[in-house]
Scaffold this motif. Structure first.
Motif, PDB file in Angstrom:
ATOM      1  N   ASN A  50     -94.345  -3.246  51.044  1.00 53.43           N
ATOM      2  CA  ASN A  50     -95.580  -3.518  51.548  1.00 53.43           C
ATOM      3  C   ASN A  50     -96.214  -2.484  52.345  1.00 53.43           C
ATOM      4  O   ASN A  50     -97.439  -2.140  51.959  1.00 53.43           O
ATOM      5  CB  ASN A  50     -95.829  -4.917  52.169  1.00 53.43           C
ATOM      6  N   GLN A  51     -95.760  -1.891  53.319  1.00 56.45           N
ATOM      7  CA  GLN A  51     -96.179  -0.790  54.265  1.00 56.45           C
ATOM      8  C   GLN A  51     -96.235   0.405  53.507  1.00 56.45           C
ATOM      9  O   GLN A  51     -97.445   1.143  54.019  1.00 56.45           O
ATOM     10  CB  GLN A  51     -95.246  -0.667  55.360  1.00 56.45           C
ATOM     11  N   TYR A  85     -97.451   1.005  50.406  1.00 59.02           N
ATOM     12  CA  TYR A  85     -98.834   0.847  49.832  1.00 59.02           C
ATOM     13  C   TYR A  85    -100.151   0.717  50.723  1.00 59.02           C
ATOM     14  O   TYR A  85    -101.002   1.349  50.853  1.00 59.02           O
ATOM     15  CB  TYR A  85     -98.677   0.103  48.859  1.00 59.02           C
ATOM     16  N   SER A  86     -99.807  -0.204  51.864  1.00 59.62           N
ATOM     17  CA  SER A  86    -101.022  -0.608  52.625  1.00 59.62           C
ATOM     18  C   SER A  86    -101.159   0.576  53.638  1.00 59.62           C
ATOM     19  O   SER A  86    -102.559   0.950  53.830  1.00 59.62           O
ATOM     20  CB  SER A  86    -100.469  -1.896  53.372  1.00 59.62           C
ATOM     21  N   LYS A  87    -100.262   1.271  53.991  1.00 65.99           N
ATOM     22  CA  LYS A  87    -100.578   2.490  54.874  1.00 65.99           C
ATOM     23  C   LYS A  87    -101.097   3.390  54.302  1.00 65.99           C
ATOM     24  O   LYS A  87    -102.070   4.064  54.777  1.00 65.99           O
ATOM     25  CB  LYS A  87     -99.094   3.219  55.409  1.00 65.99           C
ATOM     26  N   TYR A  88    -100.809   3.937  53.095  1.00 69.73           N
ATOM     27  CA  TYR A  88    -101.559   4.944  52.229  1.00 69.73           C
ATOM     28  C   TYR A  88    -102.886   4.596  51.966  1.00 69.73           C
ATOM     29  O   TYR A  88    -103.735   5.318  52.125  1.00 69.73           O
ATOM     30  CB  TYR A  88    -100.915   5.022  51.061  1.00 69.73           C
ATOM     31  N   GLN A  89    -103.029   3.218  51.393  1.00 72.22           N
ATOM     32  CA  GLN A  89    -104.386   2.914  51.091  1.00 72.22           C
ATOM     33  C   GLN A  89    -105.353   2.754  52.259  1.00 72.22           C
ATOM     34  O   GLN A  89    -106.547   3.230  52.337  1.00 72.22           O
ATOM     35  CB  GLN A  89    -104.561   1.344  50.494  1.00 72.22           C
ATOM     36  N   SER A  90    -104.998   2.288  53.494  1.00 69.11           N
ATOM     37  CA  SER A  90    -105.656   2.497  54.742  1.00 69.11           C
ATOM     38  C   SER A  90    -105.909   3.967  55.005  1.00 69.11           C
ATOM     39  O   SER A  90    -107.186   4.029  55.504  1.00 69.11           O
ATOM     40  CB  SER A  90    -104.952   1.602  55.923  1.00 69.11           C
ATOM     41  N   GLN A 122     -96.233  -4.375  43.791  1.00 67.28           N
ATOM     42  CA  GLN A 122     -96.931  -3.142  44.259  1.00 67.28           C
ATOM     43  C   GLN A 122     -97.597  -2.085  43.423  1.00 67.28           C
ATOM     44  O   GLN A 122     -98.652  -1.661  43.550  1.00 67.28           O
ATOM     45  CB  GLN A 122     -96.326  -2.560  45.472  1.00 67.28           C
ATOM     46  N   GLN A 166    -100.035  -3.164  41.126  1.00 70.15           N
ATOM     47  CA  GLN A 166    -101.411  -3.331  41.797  1.00 70.15           C
ATOM     48  C   GLN A 166    -102.032  -1.940  41.972  1.00 70.15           C
ATOM     49  O   GLN A 166    -102.988  -1.556  41.910  1.00 70.15           O
ATOM     50  CB  GLN A 166    -101.240  -3.972  42.913  1.00 70.15           C
ATOM     51  N   ASN A 173    -105.486  -0.248  40.849  1.00 62.59           N
ATOM     52  CA  ASN A 173    -106.400   0.056  41.911  1.00 62.59           C
ATOM     53  C   ASN A 173    -106.669   1.705  41.647  1.00 62.59           C
ATOM     54  O   ASN A 173    -107.436   2.150  42.837  1.00 62.59           O
ATOM     55  CB  ASN A 173    -105.916  -0.181  43.409  1.00 62.59           C
TER      56      ASN A 173
END
Length: 329
Positions: A49-50, A52-57, A76, A79, A83
């Motif tokens: 999860n991190q 993708y979330s770190k990259y997107q943020s 992920q 998704q 996106n």
């Protein structure tokens, strides 16, 4: 290639976010730098999860962020495709790999990791080692006390994908029967390394779902645990690599992808314990983490690459709910 090299000289670094243990991927990063000395990859080990979330943020804030993402989580990746997170680039050399290596929309199987069985060599004699899911089920029913088990948790992407693959190969009814047998005797853990440590400590005699990366880790335990293959079903869980749409060093990222899908890259991956998947791969150093070696142990009809697909995402709740029921949760 010459154009990529020229452009890469003008880029500043290569950033990779991935779930692969740093100790496992480091030989690949070092070998890549040896081939391209001016490129020194910066690798961050994160959870699925991190990644993708770190990259997107960071990308949303305009920060210098990852050029490549590596993950086991099909959810992920799906998704991410939806996106628009990935650059639709094509690595060189793909014609020398299985067709499933290209999962479409810029997502590529970096290593198709086989689901393994692991065991404590002090607790199980040679004739007690599990060699099939059917055999393990029969052994547990016959003598439950001899077979405390360990596996990934249903919450772990690799664990879920492994059971999805088992359903495809063996059929859901058969797999659910096995889950019901294993469940009361299984300790589940979210991390594969924790599962191996649990085996070493004697908490379980066997691990019936283990990542292919165990091939890299098991030798460190100096004979206390071992790994093998289940003859009736061996799902392949995809470790997926993607180049990001917002890559600050796209040429360097492309060179890294090209290196992975070359014989040189495959040799390093196999030696490091990441499954080499090049067609007709021949290890130069005797390494065994390859589909070529896997084919010596299990029939081709018992293997199946879990795809990057919406169906895998859609069936996650029903499969994990059924697995949790077998675990008494």
């Amino acid at each position: 290639m010459a154009d990529l090299v020229s452009k890469a000289h003008g880029e500043t670094g290569l950033i990779i976010y991935g779930n692969t243990p740093a100790g496992v991927i480091q030989p690949l990063l070092k070998a890549f730098t040896k081939a391209y000395p001016w490129i020194r990859p910066a690798y961050s080990q994160l959870s699925d999860n991190q990644v993708y979330s770190k990259y997107q943020s960071e990308h949303a804030q305009g920060a210098h962020t990852a050029d490549l993402l590596i993950s086991d989580s099909i959810q992920q990746v799906v998704q991410g495709e939806q996106n628009g997170l990935f650059a639709n680039v094509t690595p060189q050399g793909l014609t020398d790999f299985p067709a499933y290596t290209n999962q479409g929309h810029g997502a590529y199987v970096m290593s198709p990791d086989p689901v393994l069985v692991t065991w404590n060599t002090k607790l199980l004699s040679k004739n007690q080692i599990p060699t099939s899911y059917a055999g393990l089920s029969a052994d547990v029913r016959k003598d439950p006390s001899r077979h405390p088990l360990v596996s990934y948790s249903p919450n772990n992407p690799l664990g879920y994908e492994a059971v999805y693959g088992l359903n495809h190969i063996l059929g859901a009814d058969t797999v659910n029967g096995y889950l019901d047998t294993y469940g009361p005797h299984t300790k589940t853990l979210d991390e594969g390394l924790d599962g191996l440590q649990y085996l070493v400590q004697g908490g379980a005699s066997a691990g019936w779902l283990a990542s292919g990366l165990a091939q890299a880790v098991v030798p460190q335990y100096k004979g206390l645990i071992a790994y093998g293959y289940m003859s009736d079903a061996t799902p392949l869980t995809p470790r997926v690599i993607t180049q990001t749409a917002g890559a600050a060093s796209p040429a360097s990222a492309q060179l890294f992808l090209d290196y992975i899908y070359s014989d040189a890259g495959q040799q390093v991956m196999c030696a490091a314990g990441m499954e080499a998947s090049m067609n007709h791969f021949k290890p130069a150093n005797g390494c065994t983490a390859s589909l070529t070696e896997l084919a010596k142990h299990v029939p081709a009809r018992t293997t199946y690459l879990v795809p990057v697909s919406q169906d895998v995402v859609d069936r996650q709740k029903s499969i994990t709910d059924r697995w949790n029921k077998a675990l008494g949760r």
